[in-house]
Design a protein around this motif. Sequence first.
Motif, PDB file in Angstrom:
ATOM      1  N   GLY A  85       0.772  -1.179  -0.151  1.00  0.00           N
ATOM      2  CA  GLY A  85      -0.022  -0.054  -0.006  1.00  0.00           C
ATOM      3  C   GLY A  85       0.771   1.096  -0.014  1.00  0.00           C
ATOM      4  N   ILE A  86       2.093   1.338   0.743  1.00  0.00           N
ATOM      5  CA  ILE A  86       2.676   2.354   0.826  1.00  0.00           C
ATOM      6  C   ILE A  86       3.355   2.807  -0.614  1.00  0.00           C
ATOM      7  CG2 ILE A  86       5.048   3.295   1.810  1.00  0.00           C
ATOM      8  CD1 ILE A  86       4.086   1.802   4.177  1.00  0.00           C
ATOM      9  N   VAL A  87       4.102   1.411  -1.088  1.00  0.00           N
ATOM     10  CA  VAL A  87       4.481   1.566  -2.545  1.00  0.00           C
ATOM     11  C   VAL A  87       3.552   2.218  -3.660  1.00  0.00           C
ATOM     12  CG1 VAL A  87       5.878   0.472  -4.459  1.00  0.00           C
ATOM     13  CG2 VAL A  87       6.523  -0.013  -1.825  1.00  0.00           C
ATOM     14  N   LYS A  88       2.281   1.639  -3.604  1.00  0.00           N
ATOM     15  CA  LYS A  88       1.374   1.966  -4.472  1.00  0.00           C
ATOM     16  C   LYS A  88       0.939   3.478  -4.354  1.00  0.00           C
ATOM     17  CE  LYS A  88      -3.324   0.518  -6.191  1.00  0.00           C
ATOM     18  NZ  LYS A  88      -4.198  -0.490  -5.811  1.00  0.00           N
ATOM     19  N   ALA A  89       1.183   4.006  -3.387  1.00  0.00           N
ATOM     20  CA  ALA A  89       0.895   5.490  -2.876  1.00  0.00           C
ATOM     21  C   ALA A  89       1.726   6.331  -3.614  1.00  0.00           C
ATOM     22  CB  ALA A  89       0.373   5.691  -1.447  1.00  0.00           C
ATOM     23  N   THR A  90       2.879   5.957  -3.933  1.00  0.00           N
ATOM     24  CA  THR A  90       4.026   6.739  -4.182  1.00  0.00           C
ATOM     25  C   THR A  90       4.058   7.224  -5.869  1.00  0.00           C
ATOM     26  OG1 THR A  90       5.412   4.840  -4.957  1.00  0.00           O
ATOM     27  CG2 THR A  90       5.764   5.649  -2.708  1.00  0.00           C
ATOM     28  N   GLY A  91       3.002   7.111  -6.631  1.00  0.00           N
ATOM     29  CA  GLY A  91       2.747   7.647  -7.978  1.00  0.00           C
ATOM     30  C   GLY A  91       2.636   9.012  -7.653  1.00  0.00           C
ATOM     31  N   PRO A 125       0.529  12.643  -9.171  1.00  0.00           N
ATOM     32  CA  PRO A 125      -0.613  13.103  -9.867  1.00  0.00           C
ATOM     33  C   PRO A 125      -0.204  13.397 -11.486  1.00  0.00           C
ATOM     34  CG  PRO A 125      -0.541  14.168  -7.780  1.00  0.00           C
ATOM     35  CD  PRO A 125       0.606  13.297  -8.007  1.00  0.00           C
ATOM     36  N   SER A 126       0.953  13.943 -11.660  1.00  0.00           N
ATOM     37  CA  SER A 126       1.252  14.311 -12.831  1.00  0.00           C
ATOM     38  C   SER A 126       1.730  13.199 -13.913  1.00  0.00           C
ATOM     39  CB  SER A 126       2.535  14.946 -12.720  1.00  0.00           C
ATOM     40  OG  SER A 126       3.606  14.728 -12.193  1.00  0.00           O
ATOM     41  N   ASP A 127       1.492  12.010 -13.605  1.00  0.00           N
ATOM     42  CA  ASP A 127       1.887  10.816 -14.120  1.00  0.00           C
ATOM     43  C   ASP A 127       1.201  10.844 -15.422  1.00  0.00           C
ATOM     44  OD1 ASP A 127       3.936   9.785 -12.784  1.00  0.00           O
ATOM     45  OD2 ASP A 127       2.724   8.207 -11.692  1.00  0.00           O
ATOM     46  N   GLY A 128       1.782  10.457 -16.831  1.00  0.00           N
ATOM     47  CA  GLY A 128       1.109  10.318 -17.854  1.00  0.00           C
ATOM     48  C   GLY A 128       0.445   9.189 -18.473  1.00  0.00           C
ATOM     49  N   LEU A 129      -0.326   8.942 -19.352  1.00  0.00           N
ATOM     50  CA  LEU A 129      -1.026   7.814 -19.651  1.00  0.00           C
ATOM     51  C   LEU A 129       0.109   6.463 -19.563  1.00  0.00           C
ATOM     52  CD1 LEU A 129      -3.500   6.233 -20.394  1.00  0.00           C
ATOM     53  CD2 LEU A 129      -2.924   6.989 -22.888  1.00  0.00           C
ATOM     54  N   VAL A 130       1.299   6.693 -20.407  1.00  0.00           N
ATOM     55  CA  VAL A 130       2.102   5.605 -20.503  1.00  0.00           C
ATOM     56  C   VAL A 130       2.668   5.255 -19.086  1.00  0.00           C
ATOM     57  CG1 VAL A 130       4.301   4.714 -21.245  1.00  0.00           C
ATOM     58  CG2 VAL A 130       2.816   6.124 -22.792  1.00  0.00           C
ATOM     59  N   SER A 131       2.973   6.034 -18.294  1.00  0.00           N
ATOM     60  CA  SER A 131       3.623   6.029 -16.978  1.00  0.00           C
ATOM     61  C   SER A 131       2.615   5.189 -16.029  1.00  0.00           C
ATOM     62  CB  SER A 131       4.138   7.451 -16.322  1.00  0.00           C
ATOM     63  OG  SER A 131       4.406   7.211 -14.953  1.00  0.00           O
ATOM     64  N   ARG A 132       1.164   5.832 -16.113  1.00  0.00           N
ATOM     65  CA  ARG A 132       0.247   5.146 -15.353  1.00  0.00           C
ATOM     66  C   ARG A 132      -0.056   3.657 -15.664  1.00  0.00           C
ATOM     67  NH1 ARG A 132      -2.629  10.088 -16.175  1.00  0.00           N
ATOM     68  NH2 ARG A 132      -3.987   8.851 -17.437  1.00  0.00           N
ATOM     69  N   THR A 133      -0.191   3.340 -17.035  1.00  0.00           N
ATOM     70  CA  THR A 133      -0.885   2.203 -17.680  1.00  0.00           C
ATOM     71  C   THR A 133       0.496   1.029 -17.406  1.00  0.00           C
ATOM     72  OG1 THR A 133      -0.413   2.935 -19.578  1.00  0.00           O
ATOM     73  CG2 THR A 133      -2.679   3.106 -18.397  1.00  0.00           C
ATOM     74  N   HIS A 180      13.775   2.949 -23.270  1.00  0.00           N
ATOM     75  CA  HIS A 180      12.531   3.342 -22.443  1.00  0.00           C
ATOM     76  C   HIS A 180      12.654   2.445 -21.170  1.00  0.00           C
ATOM     77  CE1 HIS A 180       8.343   2.685 -21.877  1.00  0.00           C
ATOM     78  NE2 HIS A 180       8.675   1.355 -21.718  1.00  0.00           N
ATOM     79  N   ALA A 181      13.370   1.458 -21.057  1.00  0.00           N
ATOM     80  CA  ALA A 181      13.839   0.829 -19.652  1.00  0.00           C
ATOM     81  C   ALA A 181      14.098   1.708 -18.635  1.00  0.00           C
ATOM     82  CB  ALA A 181      14.662  -0.370 -19.769  1.00  0.00           C
ATOM     83  N   ALA A 182      15.242   2.749 -19.170  1.00  0.00           N
ATOM     84  CA  ALA A 182      15.727   3.814 -18.253  1.00  0.00           C
ATOM     85  C   ALA A 182      14.726   4.577 -17.702  1.00  0.00           C
ATOM     86  CB  ALA A 182      16.823   4.451 -18.936  1.00  0.00           C
ATOM     87  N   SER A 183      13.550   4.871 -18.722  1.00  0.00           N
ATOM     88  CA  SER A 183      12.464   5.730 -18.386  1.00  0.00           C
ATOM     89  C   SER A 183      11.686   5.192 -17.413  1.00  0.00           C
ATOM     90  CB  SER A 183      11.680   6.070 -19.508  1.00  0.00           C
ATOM     91  OG  SER A 183      10.579   6.800 -19.170  1.00  0.00           O
ATOM     92  N   VAL A 184      11.343   3.809 -17.417  1.00  0.00           N
ATOM     93  CA  VAL A 184      10.618   3.045 -16.257  1.00  0.00           C
ATOM     94  C   VAL A 184      11.583   3.187 -15.218  1.00  0.00           C
ATOM     95  CG1 VAL A 184       9.758   0.974 -15.693  1.00  0.00           C
ATOM     96  CG2 VAL A 184       9.672   1.515 -18.160  1.00  0.00           C
ATOM     97  N   ILE A 185      12.709   2.784 -15.018  1.00  0.00           N
ATOM     98  CA  ILE A 185      13.337   2.468 -13.835  1.00  0.00           C
ATOM     99  C   ILE A 185      13.520   4.021 -13.088  1.00  0.00           C
ATOM    100  CG2 ILE A 185      15.751   2.127 -13.021  1.00  0.00           C
ATOM    101  CD1 ILE A 185      15.979  -0.008 -15.111  1.00  0.00           C
ATOM    102  N   ASP A 186      13.644   5.086 -13.945  1.00  0.00           N
ATOM    103  CA  ASP A 186      13.706   6.516 -13.536  1.00  0.00           C
ATOM    104  C   ASP A 186      12.803   6.664 -12.428  1.00  0.00           C
ATOM    105  OD1 ASP A 186      14.491   9.345 -13.577  1.00  0.00           O
ATOM    106  OD2 ASP A 186      12.654   9.697 -14.527  1.00  0.00           O
ATOM    107  N   GLY A 187      11.605   5.943 -12.439  1.00  0.00           N
ATOM    108  CA  GLY A 187      10.464   6.262 -11.511  1.00  0.00           C
ATOM    109  C   GLY A 187      10.837   5.804 -10.049  1.00  0.00           C
ATOM    110  N   VAL A 188      11.643   4.602 -10.290  1.00  0.00           N
ATOM    111  CA  VAL A 188      11.889   3.867  -9.009  1.00  0.00           C
ATOM    112  C   VAL A 188      12.651   4.892  -7.872  1.00  0.00           C
ATOM    113  CG1 VAL A 188      13.261   2.142  -7.982  1.00  0.00           C
ATOM    114  CG2 VAL A 188      12.132   1.895 -10.274  1.00  0.00           C
ATOM    115  N   ASP A 224       7.812   9.543 -20.202  1.00  0.00           N
ATOM    116  CA  ASP A 224       7.486   8.257 -20.511  1.00  0.00           C
ATOM    117  C   ASP A 224       6.675   8.028 -21.882  1.00  0.00           C
ATOM    118  OD1 ASP A 224       5.550  10.247 -19.511  1.00  0.00           O
ATOM    119  OD2 ASP A 224       4.034   8.583 -19.522  1.00  0.00           O
ATOM    120  N   VAL A 225       5.990   9.070 -22.412  1.00  0.00           N
ATOM    121  CA  VAL A 225       5.620   8.962 -23.763  1.00  0.00           C
ATOM    122  C   VAL A 225       6.456   8.760 -24.939  1.00  0.00           C
ATOM    123  CG1 VAL A 225       3.919   9.836 -25.537  1.00  0.00           C
ATOM    124  CG2 VAL A 225       3.186   9.801 -23.114  1.00  0.00           C
ATOM    125  N   TYR A 226       7.486   9.853 -24.934  1.00  0.00           N
ATOM    126  CA  TYR A 226       8.346   9.857 -25.917  1.00  0.00           C
ATOM    127  C   TYR A 226       9.206   8.803 -26.012  1.00  0.00           C
ATOM    128  CZ  TYR A 226      11.783  12.635 -23.067  1.00  0.00           C
ATOM    129  OH  TYR A 226      12.545  13.217 -22.261  1.00  0.00           O
TER     130      TYR A 226
END
Length: 355
Positions: A129-135, A137-145, A200-208, A310-312
């Motif tokens: 639950g704690i990790v899930k709440a770390t998103g 509000p500015s996350d784009g469509l690709v980031s969210r999904t 793209h993988a670096a973009s994903v890991i950037d959120g970590v 995340d999109v580009y």
Amino acid sequence: MARAVLLFSSNMHANRLVAGVPAAVRAALALCQSEEFASSDAMIVAVPGRWEATPWARSEFARLLPDVRIAIGDPYEGILPEDSPVLDAISVLSGVPVILTNREAVQQWLGEQEHESAQIAKLNAVSSGIVKATGKPSDGLVSRTLNRPISRAISQVLLKFPGITPIHATGLAAFTAILMAVCLLFGGANGLVAGALLFHAASVIDGVDGEIARATMRSSEFGAKLDTITDGITNLAFLSLASLNLYWQGQVQAATYGAIGLALLAIGLTALGLRSISMGGPFTFDAVKNNFNARPSKITNALAAITSRDVYAAIFAVTFALGFAEWMLLIFMGSVGIWLMTVLIVLMETRARRS
């Protein structure tokens, strides 16, 4: 006021990491943040046989609760203060504190804690639950999904290791960027595709790193600045090395598009960075985005969405993998040209307003 007693059924539960922070520390922090115990300057962590705090637990107590004295108790030794409320620590973490009103209730509670798996499942649920709440509000469509589910899974794994901090995740993103560069430099046509996928993988890991920072309460201006710099270097490295890769393959036209777009991008980023430094605030390249956010509209919202990293990064990965690198770089060059004009207009407007 009376100090509170946080009761765990075992050392394993008290020391278990809940999103990177030992359960005993998170429970004590939750109590200190509650209205009833906000003024308490001392707490007791009670474990049968006495609590053996790990070095990481001690350091996290010192970091997160520097002004609260932590004592150690043993419910079987009968030395818990009579006037101290005794709470089931895992229920405190779950957000529904259970207070054990007397010594008999404490003994009964201890006798019921035979199913280790049930307690671990509760701690895991709190951690998730704690990790899930770390998103954000500015996350784009690709980031969210796409990106967030993957980055959260990575964060969940990393947060199981004592001592993990956001800088480790930033290092992981940088290492991915290095692999990307190696593929683009030495991999030829296949390396171009691999490099785009690693971009793209670096973009994903950037959120970590941000997820770990928010989950462990380690967000800092330095971390945000380092993350921004790492992102900028990764973006520029991908575009320059991808163009070089295409040039070496004989695709001069595609390489030219990439080089021109890269030059325009460098000009815009330099202008944004210099403006950020001159204003004395946090180092950021988001002046244009912030300007659009201040005057939201459907058009500006759409532009912000399609130009987010995340999109580009996902678009580059897909188009390069499908063999449309030249077309993508042509679109990139045109888009950056429009973006640069927008940057210059926004910077002139903000300068005029400041004057």
